[in-house]
Each structure stands twice: as C-alpha cells, then as structure tokens.
Design a protein around this motif. Sequence first.
Motif, PDB file in Angstrom:
ATOM      1  N   LEU A  11       0.825  -1.209   0.000  1.00  0.00           N
ATOM      2  CA  LEU A  11       0.000   0.000   0.000  1.00  0.00           C
ATOM      3  C   LEU A  11       0.860   1.261   0.000  1.00  0.00           C
ATOM      4  O   LEU A  11       0.531   2.247  -0.669  1.00  0.00           O
ATOM      5  CB  LEU A  11      -0.932  -0.002   1.217  1.00  0.00           C
ATOM      6  CG  LEU A  11      -2.144  -0.921   1.109  1.00  0.00           C
ATOM      7  CD1 LEU A  11      -2.801  -1.101   2.467  1.00  0.00           C
ATOM      8  CD2 LEU A  11      -3.141  -0.351   0.102  1.00  0.00           C
ATOM      9  N   SER A  15       2.156   1.629  -3.532  1.00  0.00           N
ATOM     10  CA  SER A  15       1.063   1.904  -4.463  1.00  0.00           C
ATOM     11  C   SER A  15       0.548   3.330  -4.318  1.00  0.00           C
ATOM     12  O   SER A  15       0.371   4.050  -5.314  1.00  0.00           O
ATOM     13  CB  SER A  15      -0.074   0.909  -4.239  1.00  0.00           C
ATOM     14  OG  SER A  15      -1.153   1.165  -5.116  1.00  0.00           O
ATOM     15  N   LEU A  16       0.300   3.758  -3.084  1.00  0.00           N
ATOM     16  CA  LEU A  16      -0.256   5.096  -2.873  1.00  0.00           C
ATOM     17  C   LEU A  16       0.771   6.181  -3.155  1.00  0.00           C
ATOM     18  O   LEU A  16       0.408   7.277  -3.602  1.00  0.00           O
ATOM     19  CB  LEU A  16      -0.786   5.206  -1.448  1.00  0.00           C
ATOM     20  CG  LEU A  16      -1.971   4.287  -1.134  1.00  0.00           C
ATOM     21  CD1 LEU A  16      -2.368   4.390   0.327  1.00  0.00           C
ATOM     22  CD2 LEU A  16      -3.165   4.615  -2.031  1.00  0.00           C
ATOM     23  N   LEU A  26       0.626   6.479  -6.841  1.00  0.00           N
ATOM     24  CA  LEU A  26      -0.628   7.149  -7.195  1.00  0.00           C
ATOM     25  C   LEU A  26      -0.526   8.651  -6.945  1.00  0.00           C
ATOM     26  O   LEU A  26      -0.924   9.477  -7.781  1.00  0.00           O
ATOM     27  CB  LEU A  26      -1.767   6.540  -6.384  1.00  0.00           C
ATOM     28  CG  LEU A  26      -3.191   7.026  -6.676  1.00  0.00           C
ATOM     29  CD1 LEU A  26      -3.557   6.821  -8.137  1.00  0.00           C
ATOM     30  CD2 LEU A  26      -4.180   6.283  -5.783  1.00  0.00           C
ATOM     31  N   ALA A  36       1.111   2.320  -9.670  1.00  0.00           N
ATOM     32  CA  ALA A  36       0.161   2.229  -8.560  1.00  0.00           C
ATOM     33  C   ALA A  36      -0.678   0.955  -8.668  1.00  0.00           C
ATOM     34  O   ALA A  36      -0.920   0.262  -7.665  1.00  0.00           O
ATOM     35  CB  ALA A  36      -0.740   3.455  -8.543  1.00  0.00           C
ATOM     36  N   ALA A  85      -0.690  -2.527  -6.329  1.00  0.00           N
ATOM     37  CA  ALA A  85      -1.953  -2.815  -5.637  1.00  0.00           C
ATOM     38  C   ALA A  85      -2.468  -4.230  -5.900  1.00  0.00           C
ATOM     39  O   ALA A  85      -3.031  -4.860  -5.001  1.00  0.00           O
ATOM     40  CB  ALA A  85      -3.015  -1.799  -6.047  1.00  0.00           C
ATOM     41  N   THR A 133      -9.799  -3.138  -1.459  1.00  0.00           N
ATOM     42  CA  THR A 133      -8.882  -2.002  -1.344  1.00  0.00           C
ATOM     43  C   THR A 133      -8.204  -1.734  -2.676  1.00  0.00           C
ATOM     44  O   THR A 133      -8.067  -0.574  -3.103  1.00  0.00           O
ATOM     45  CB  THR A 133      -7.835  -2.281  -0.258  1.00  0.00           C
ATOM     46  OG1 THR A 133      -8.510  -2.527   0.984  1.00  0.00           O
ATOM     47  CG2 THR A 133      -6.880  -1.112  -0.096  1.00  0.00           C
ATOM     48  N   ILE A 161      -8.251   1.691  -5.213  1.00  0.00           N
ATOM     49  CA  ILE A 161      -7.074   2.275  -5.855  1.00  0.00           C
ATOM     50  C   ILE A 161      -7.301   2.360  -7.358  1.00  0.00           C
ATOM     51  O   ILE A 161      -6.965   3.370  -8.001  1.00  0.00           O
ATOM     52  CB  ILE A 161      -5.821   1.449  -5.528  1.00  0.00           C
ATOM     53  CG1 ILE A 161      -5.484   1.595  -4.034  1.00  0.00           C
ATOM     54  CG2 ILE A 161      -4.629   1.892  -6.380  1.00  0.00           C
ATOM     55  CD1 ILE A 161      -4.347   0.726  -3.552  1.00  0.00           C
ATOM     56  N   SER A 185      -9.990  -2.041 -10.904  1.00  0.00           N
ATOM     57  CA  SER A 185     -11.132  -2.155  -9.999  1.00  0.00           C
ATOM     58  C   SER A 185     -11.872  -3.468 -10.215  1.00  0.00           C
ATOM     59  O   SER A 185     -12.241  -4.160  -9.253  1.00  0.00           O
ATOM     60  CB  SER A 185     -12.094  -0.983 -10.207  1.00  0.00           C
ATOM     61  OG  SER A 185     -11.548   0.214  -9.703  1.00  0.00           O
ATOM     62  N   LEU A 216      -6.894  10.037  -1.343  1.00  0.00           N
ATOM     63  CA  LEU A 216      -6.234   8.771  -1.054  1.00  0.00           C
ATOM     64  C   LEU A 216      -6.825   8.110   0.189  1.00  0.00           C
ATOM     65  O   LEU A 216      -6.731   6.886   0.350  1.00  0.00           O
ATOM     66  CB  LEU A 216      -4.727   8.984  -0.852  1.00  0.00           C
ATOM     67  CG  LEU A 216      -3.920   9.481  -2.047  1.00  0.00           C
ATOM     68  CD1 LEU A 216      -2.444   9.566  -1.689  1.00  0.00           C
ATOM     69  CD2 LEU A 216      -4.122   8.585  -3.262  1.00  0.00           C
ATOM     70  N   THR A 228      -9.103   4.944   0.286  1.00  0.00           N
ATOM     71  CA  THR A 228      -8.585   3.578   0.279  1.00  0.00           C
ATOM     72  C   THR A 228      -8.834   2.878   1.607  1.00  0.00           C
ATOM     73  O   THR A 228      -8.838   1.644   1.663  1.00  0.00           O
ATOM     74  CB  THR A 228      -7.067   3.596  -0.018  1.00  0.00           C
ATOM     75  OG1 THR A 228      -6.807   4.508  -1.085  1.00  0.00           O
ATOM     76  CG2 THR A 228      -6.574   2.234  -0.427  1.00  0.00           C
ATOM     77  N   ILE A 261      -2.003   4.316   4.577  1.00  0.00           N
ATOM     78  CA  ILE A 261      -3.045   5.086   3.878  1.00  0.00           C
ATOM     79  C   ILE A 261      -3.143   6.497   4.445  1.00  0.00           C
ATOM     80  O   ILE A 261      -3.130   7.487   3.698  1.00  0.00           O
ATOM     81  CB  ILE A 261      -4.393   4.358   3.977  1.00  0.00           C
ATOM     82  CG1 ILE A 261      -4.338   3.021   3.241  1.00  0.00           C
ATOM     83  CG2 ILE A 261      -5.514   5.237   3.416  1.00  0.00           C
ATOM     84  CD1 ILE A 261      -5.580   2.154   3.430  1.00  0.00           C
TER      85      ILE A 261
END
Length: 419
Positions: free
Chosen positions: A119, A122-123, A126, A134, A138, A151, A155, A172, A241, A244, A274
């Motif tokens: 995470l 990834s974040l 992002l 990202a 994820a 989750t 993202i 997604s 963000l 998430t 997060i």
Amino acid sequence: MITTGFDLGIFEQAVRSYAHSQLPVSELKGPGFPLLGDHFSPILATLAPFYRLWPSPLMLLLAQAALFAVGVVPLASWAQRAAGRATALTVAFGYGISWGMAQAVGFDFHEVCFAVPLLAFSLTALGEGRLRAAVMWALPLLLVKEDLGLTAAVIGALVARRGRVRLGLVASAAGIVGTLLEVLLVIPAFNPGLQYGYWNNLSSGGANGAGLSAVLHAANCGLTVVLLLAPTAFMALRSPLLWTALPTLGWRFLSHNPAYWGTKYHYSAVLMPIVFAALVEAVATRPGGQRAARAHLAIGAAISVLLLPLFPLSRLADAATWHTSARITAAHRILDRIPDGATVAASNGLVPQLTSRATVSEFGLTGSRPDPEWIIVDTATPQTWPTSHAQQACDIDIARSHGYRVVTDQHGYLLLHRP
C-alpha cells in the motif's frame, strides 16, 4: 513468552508447510486443517526460503517488523520530494511510532504485514502520478487476504479518476472479481465445511444493535476514526487517497464482533500507510505547501508522541521487557523435555515455543487432535481462551484419568505424558 498460538502459532505452521513444499495446514485450527480454506494468503509462501534457513517463530516476527519498516521508504521519499525535509521527517516519525503499527507488532504475526509496504508503494506512485505503477503495486494485495481486493478496487477507481480510465476500471474489476472468487469459490473449496467461515462476522448486529451494544459500537468506531486521523492533525481528510481506507473500515464497523471496532490487535496496520500517504498529498497540494501546513505537522507529531504510552511500543521503556524471569527460564527447561516431532497439546501462550519442532494443538480447544503424546499447560496464569481456568483444571483431571502421568510440575507449568 507473550506470543500465542492464535495467531503466531497458526502462521508458523502455515509457513512451515510451505517450507516443506506442502500446501499450508494448521494443527491449531484442527487436525490437518487447510489454511487456504480459512483465509486466502498464499503470499506467505515467500517466507518459506527464510524459514528453511531459520525454522523459528522469531523469523516470522522479524520479517513482519522488516515489512512494516519498509513502508516508510516510499512515503518519506515522496514527502521529501513533494514537500521538503521537515514533512518527510514528520511522516517517517509518525508512521514509525503509529499506534496501528505498534498494536500489530505487539500482537503476534499476521499476513497483513505484506499489505503495508504494498500500500505504501502503491499510494506513493498514485500520489506522484505514476498510475500504472500504482496498479502493479496494488494487485498483489489479492494474494495477501481476501478482503484486500476491495482495497485494490478503490485504488483502481482513484487511478481512473486521475486520468487512466481504462487502466483504473480494469484494476477495480480485478480487485472486485478477485475478492468474489476467493470468498465464493477458492476458500470454500479448501474449507472442510465447503463454506467461507467468516460470513457471520459481517452481520450488522453491532451497527443495528439496541441499547448498550449500539452505544459501545458507535463509541468504539468513532474513537478509532479519531485516533486514525489525529496523528495527521486531520489533514489526511483533504486527500482522496483516504478513500482507500473505506473497505477495511467498512467490514470492521459493520461486523457484530467488538474486536474489530476498536484499536486492539492488528486490524489497523493496513490503515497506517493510507493515512500518512493522504497526509503527504494533503501537504503537497495545499496552497502554501509545507509552510502553510507547518502547524498541522507539529500538532500531528505531538499527538503521535502523546499516544505512544497507550500502545505496545511503550514496553520498550519497561525494565521487565528486558529481563527474563526465573519462571520463563523454567518454562524453557520443561519444554525442552518434549522431543522433536511429538504431538503436543499446549496452553495458548506456550504454543509458539513448540510449533517449529512438533505437531501442536491448543489444549482445551474443541476439535483439537485427540490423545496427543504430551500435554503442557500453564496452571498459574488465569486462562480465558480457549478455555477457562476452571475448565482447564477439569480437563487436566480428565487427562490424568485417561492415563497421562505427571512428568514435572514446576513454577506453574504442568507437563503430562502418556506412554
């Protein structure tokens, strides 16, 4: 000896299985119980090579600490690039001593330790506009635990919102479909009861309960949200963000299980990267940048310090943490009398001392393997799970009537053996 069979022992049995090229099973969940029928966490197999080199529960605990620590690297690096050194130091400090991390480290080992760095990377990607990266960071969340696909789906939605519509929608869909497949097909296929065993935890008894239950539910959930945002001085609310965090908070707060509502155990570890990623983005995109956010950063750091004594990292300042008592020394001496490869039923707090070298089950837990060769119980410490202290005494009497003889009874540790 403050670790337990549930959960450190279970995860060691899983990693031990992988290390011997077998699918994960846990004697603690039941004789030969397949753990892929409990939670879908095949990422645990990545620890198998390390366990072959060092077959010990300590390996799992150190691996968890390392994975948590790795999460600070992308977050602090991004903070420095986007908002300067002071912000980076504040983020690193706040993340490092955050209560969610402290609670997880203070309560055994859990598979979510893999989700924390995933995470964080990834974040960070992002937030910096590296949208493909990202998504790539994820998607492995699907291999950590079945709920984390949702989750990953959030993202993906954020990726779509930030311009890569097709990529985001695919991510997604992968997160949602992956979770559904794991919960509806994969886990039931491995589960002896052919079902996902945690549906009952998702009932809304806590949310819709009456009277005191409803008040406690609302109070615990509200306190968790406040403590989650307080170390950022609530600046994290400025960043999308933070969305998430909604899947994790959603299943926890909709559950009837009070253990999920508050700040105990390991359930908030995945929320820490997060909220601090949201903090970085909030500072980086705020008019005036770091200078305008300086007061908020100072307040957030001060709150982190004030929360520190309330959570397990405060044990570092306790002299007893660094002292091995005579009772613990005696316990290890007694445990050494159990031969490698034996079948053992043990008190919950003694289980992780044996799982690396024996087939271990919980003494007093319904469904445990019957008639183990050895039984070792802590008779001095009041037992609350999986059985009461009184019931444990009764079970010991039953065992002795069935042919188990006392090998030793010292310092509140009773060792029984049936030839």
